[in-house]
Design a protein around this motif. Structure first.
Motif: not given
Length: 68
Positions: A24-46
Motif C-alpha cells: 500500500l505504501a509503495a502504491a502511495e509513494l510513501r514509506s511503510a512508517n508514513a503509511e502506518i501513521e496515516i492508517l492509525l490517524r484514519e482509524a482514530l478519526g473513525r
C-alpha cells in the motif's frame, strides 16, 4: 529549526500484515512508517478521536532580521 521529535518504539507485526502495508505504501509513494501513521490517524478519526498534525518544520533560510 530542528525537526520535532517523534516517538520511536518497536512494533511487532504479522509478516503478512507488514507486507500488505508495504504494498500500500509503495502504491502511495510513501514509506511503510508514513503509511502506518496515516492508517492509525484514519482509524482514530473513525472512532471520533481527532489528532492534530504536529507543526512541520519550516524549510529554507530564516528571514533576515531588519536592523534598526
Amino acid at each position: 529549526m530542528p525537526t520535532p521529535p517523534k516517538k520511536a518504539f518497536a512494533l511487532r507485526l504479522d509478516p503478512a500484515l507488514y507486507a500488505a502495508i508495504e504494498r500500500l505504501a509503495a502504491a502511495e509513494l510513501r514509506s511503510a512508517n508514513a503509511e502506518i501513521e496515516i492508517l492509525l490517524r484514519e482509524a482514530l478519526g473513525r472512532r471520533g478521536v481527532s489528532v492534530k498534525q504536529s507543526e512541520a518544520p519550516k524549510r529554507g533560510r530564516p528571514p533576515k532580521k531588519e536592523e534598526s
